[in-house]
Design a protein around this motif. Structure first.
Motif, mmCIF file in Angstrom:
data_model
loop_
_atom_site.group_PDB
_atom_site.id
_atom_site.type_symbol
_atom_site.label_atom_id
_atom_site.label_comp_id
_atom_site.label_asym_id
_atom_site.label_seq_id
_atom_site.Cartn_x
_atom_site.Cartn_y
_atom_site.Cartn_z
ATOM 1 N N ASP A 9 0.826 -1.209 0.000
ATOM 2 C CA ASP A 9 0.000 0.000 0.000
ATOM 3 C C ASP A 9 0.858 1.257 0.000
ATOM 4 O O ASP A 9 0.614 2.189 -0.780
ATOM 5 C CB ASP A 9 -0.908 -0.011 1.234
ATOM 6 N N LEU A 10 1.866 1.295 0.852
ATOM 7 C CA LEU A 10 2.710 2.484 0.933
ATOM 8 C C LEU A 10 3.475 2.715 -0.370
ATOM 9 O O LEU A 10 3.648 3.865 -0.798
ATOM 10 C CB LEU A 10 3.682 2.337 2.105
ATOM 11 N N ARG A 11 3.926 1.640 -1.000
ATOM 12 C CA ARG A 11 4.652 1.793 -2.276
ATOM 13 C C ARG A 11 3.717 2.309 -3.364
ATOM 14 O O ARG A 11 4.094 3.184 -4.165
ATOM 15 C CB ARG A 11 5.264 0.439 -2.677
ATOM 16 N N TYR A 12 2.511 1.781 -3.411
ATOM 17 C CA TYR A 12 1.551 2.193 -4.428
ATOM 18 C C TYR A 12 1.191 3.671 -4.265
ATOM 19 O O TYR A 12 1.202 4.436 -5.236
ATOM 20 C CB TYR A 12 0.299 1.327 -4.315
ATOM 21 N N ARG A 13 0.894 4.075 -3.036
ATOM 22 C CA ARG A 13 0.494 5.465 -2.822
ATOM 23 C C ARG A 13 1.663 6.425 -2.965
ATOM 24 O O ARG A 13 1.487 7.571 -3.387
ATOM 25 C CB ARG A 13 -0.171 5.606 -1.451
ATOM 26 N N ALA A 14 2.873 5.967 -2.633
ATOM 27 C CA ALA A 14 4.043 6.829 -2.795
ATOM 28 C C ALA A 14 4.278 7.158 -4.269
ATOM 29 O O ALA A 14 4.625 8.284 -4.620
ATOM 30 C CB ALA A 14 5.277 6.146 -2.206
ATOM 31 N N ALA A 15 4.059 6.183 -5.133
ATOM 32 C CA ALA A 15 4.272 6.398 -6.562
ATOM 33 C C ALA A 15 3.232 7.335 -7.149
ATOM 34 O O ALA A 15 3.470 7.945 -8.198
ATOM 35 C CB ALA A 15 4.251 5.063 -7.301
ATOM 36 N N ARG A 16 2.084 7.455 -6.500
ATOM 37 C CA ARG A 16 1.021 8.341 -6.990
ATOM 38 C C ARG A 16 1.160 9.762 -6.480
ATOM 39 O O ARG A 16 0.407 10.651 -6.884
ATOM 40 C CB ARG A 16 -0.340 7.775 -6.578
ATOM 41 N N SER A 17 2.115 9.983 -5.574
ATOM 42 C CA SER A 17 2.314 11.318 -5.021
ATOM 43 C C SER A 17 2.833 12.267 -6.096
ATOM 44 O O SER A 17 3.458 11.852 -7.081
ATOM 45 C CB SER A 17 3.305 11.248 -3.865
ATOM 46 N N LEU A 18 2.593 13.547 -5.902
ATOM 47 C CA LEU A 18 3.036 14.558 -6.862
ATOM 48 C C LEU A 18 4.502 14.918 -6.697
ATOM 49 O O LEU A 18 5.060 15.673 -7.504
ATOM 50 C CB LEU A 18 2.170 15.820 -6.726
ATOM 51 N N THR A 19 5.135 14.422 -5.651
ATOM 52 C CA THR A 19 6.571 14.615 -5.465
ATOM 53 C C THR A 19 7.200 13.255 -5.144
ATOM 54 O O THR A 19 6.499 12.270 -4.900
ATOM 55 C CB THR A 19 6.882 15.602 -4.313
ATOM 56 N N GLY A 20 8.522 13.217 -5.128
ATOM 57 C CA GLY A 20 9.220 11.974 -4.820
ATOM 58 C C GLY A 20 9.473 11.757 -3.335
ATOM 59 O O GLY A 20 10.121 10.778 -2.956
ATOM 60 N N ASP A 21 8.973 12.659 -2.485
ATOM 61 C CA ASP A 21 9.271 12.571 -1.048
ATOM 62 C C ASP A 21 8.773 11.268 -0.435
ATOM 63 O O ASP A 21 9.489 10.606 0.325
ATOM 64 C CB ASP A 21 8.642 13.758 -0.306
ATOM 65 N N ALA A 22 7.519 10.898 -0.753
ATOM 66 C CA ALA A 22 6.953 9.683 -0.160
ATOM 67 C C ALA A 22 7.697 8.443 -0.630
ATOM 68 O O ALA A 22 7.917 7.506 0.145
ATOM 69 C CB ALA A 22 5.464 9.578 -0.502
ATOM 70 N N LEU A 23 8.115 8.435 -1.892
ATOM 71 C CA LEU A 23 8.852 7.287 -2.404
ATOM 72 C C LEU A 23 10.244 7.211 -1.786
ATOM 73 O O LEU A 23 10.759 6.116 -1.501
ATOM 74 C CB LEU A 23 8.954 7.370 -3.931
ATOM 75 N N GLU A 24 10.849 8.354 -1.545
ATOM 76 C CA GLU A 24 12.137 8.378 -0.858
ATOM 77 C C GLU A 24 11.994 7.794 0.551
ATOM 78 O O GLU A 24 12.834 7.010 0.997
ATOM 79 C CB GLU A 24 12.663 9.810 -0.791
ATOM 80 N N ASP A 25 10.916 8.169 1.251
ATOM 81 C CA ASP A 25 10.680 7.620 2.587
ATOM 82 C C ASP A 25 10.464 6.110 2.521
ATOM 83 O O ASP A 25 10.905 5.379 3.410
ATOM 84 C CB ASP A 25 9.454 8.290 3.224
ATOM 85 N N TRP A 26 9.803 5.645 1.464
ATOM 86 C CA TRP A 26 9.570 4.200 1.327
ATOM 87 C C TRP A 26 10.912 3.481 1.153
ATOM 88 O O TRP A 26 11.144 2.438 1.775
ATOM 89 C CB TRP A 26 8.660 3.937 0.131
ATOM 90 N N HIS A 27 11.776 4.029 0.304
ATOM 91 C CA HIS A 27 13.084 3.407 0.094
ATOM 92 C C HIS A 27 13.977 3.520 1.331
ATOM 93 O O HIS A 27 14.740 2.594 1.637
ATOM 94 C CB HIS A 27 13.803 4.066 -1.091
ATOM 95 N N ARG A 28 13.881 4.631 2.029
ATOM 96 C CA ARG A 28 14.792 4.889 3.147
ATOM 97 C C ARG A 28 14.360 4.181 4.428
ATOM 98 O O ARG A 28 15.209 3.686 5.190
ATOM 99 C CB ARG A 28 14.897 6.393 3.403
ATOM 100 N N TYR A 29 13.058 4.131 4.688
ATOM 101 C CA TYR A 29 12.573 3.627 5.966
ATOM 102 C C TYR A 29 11.744 2.342 5.846
ATOM 103 O O TYR A 29 12.040 1.337 6.493
ATOM 104 C CB TYR A 29 11.748 4.703 6.679
ATOM 105 N N CYS A 30 10.691 2.390 5.035
ATOM 106 C CA CYS A 30 9.741 1.276 4.987
ATOM 107 C C CYS A 30 10.397 0.001 4.472
ATOM 108 O O CYS A 30 10.347 -1.046 5.138
ATOM 109 C CB CYS A 30 8.540 1.663 4.124
#
Length: 205
Positions: free
Chosen positions: A101-122
């Motif tokens: 879920d977090l990966r899917y929603r991170a990719a839909r974000s308008l910035t790369g911040d959420a995806l960076e958090d997924w790679h860095r933390y999740c």
């Protein structure tokens, strides 16, 4: 010609609609949210218990695509690879729904911040927790080592319930405890005791 990376697997139509509804619930107008009805009853793809039969089917199909994608794109050592028997490990299923879920929603974000958090933390945290199975399911599925202890724990439930009932019975008879003036208790066998006034000890019925 092969791709350097392959797209993240996408959910089925039912789960896609569920995500749209959740977006409306979070960011829509009051009128749009009213159309959705009770927001607490909206399906949440990361919580299988909230899904209908058809949505659960889509979730399992989605995870069946996500797991090999994650193994190919994000694991190297065997200790961090998700085993083929992942669907026989409840803790893995529950974690995978959240990671997916977090990966899917991170990719839909308008910035790369959420995806960076997924790679860095999740993702690193999830792969680290894969150590629970390290060496256990490398070549074949290993049954839950804690199952016998869990079975013994479940078998003790009647005795625990009896001891709790006995405690409540003694608590009521002594007139101690909280501010309530009345209590209806049961003895250790489960039989109902009569109502007692905790202030005076008088039997009321």
């Amino acid at each position: 010609m092969s791709l350097l990376v392959y797209p993240f697997p996408q959910p089925g139509p039912g789960l896609t609609q569920a995500y749209r509804d959740l977006d409306i619930a979070q960011h829509g107008t009051d009128q749009q949210r009213q159309v959705l009805g009770d927001l607490d009853r909206l399906p949440r793809p990361w919580v299988p218990d909230t899904l209908s039969r058809s949505l659960r089917r889509e979730l399992w199909d989605w995870l069946a695509d996500v797991v090999p994608w994650m193994n190919e794109h994000h694991t190297w050592q065997i200790g961090t690879a998700i085993p083929a028997c992942w669907d026989r490990h409840p803790h893995l299923v529950l974690e995978l729904t959240t990671v997916t879920d977090l990966r899917y929603r991170a990719a839909r974000s308008l910035t790369g911040d959420a995806l960076e958090d997924w790679h860095r933390y999740c993702l690193p945290a999830f792969l680290d927790r894969m150590s629970r199975l390290r060496g256990s399911c490398d070549t074949k599925h290993t049954n839950w080592p804690g199952r016998p202890r869990h079975a013994r724990f479940a078998a003790e439930e009647p005795q625990r319930a009896a001891r709790a009932a006995a405690d409540l019975s003694s608590w009521a008879a002594q007139g101690t405890g909280g501010p309530d003036s009345e209590v209806s208790a049961r003895d250790a066998t489960g039989a109902s005791l009569r109502l007692v006034d905790l202030a005076t000890g008088e039997i009321l019925d």
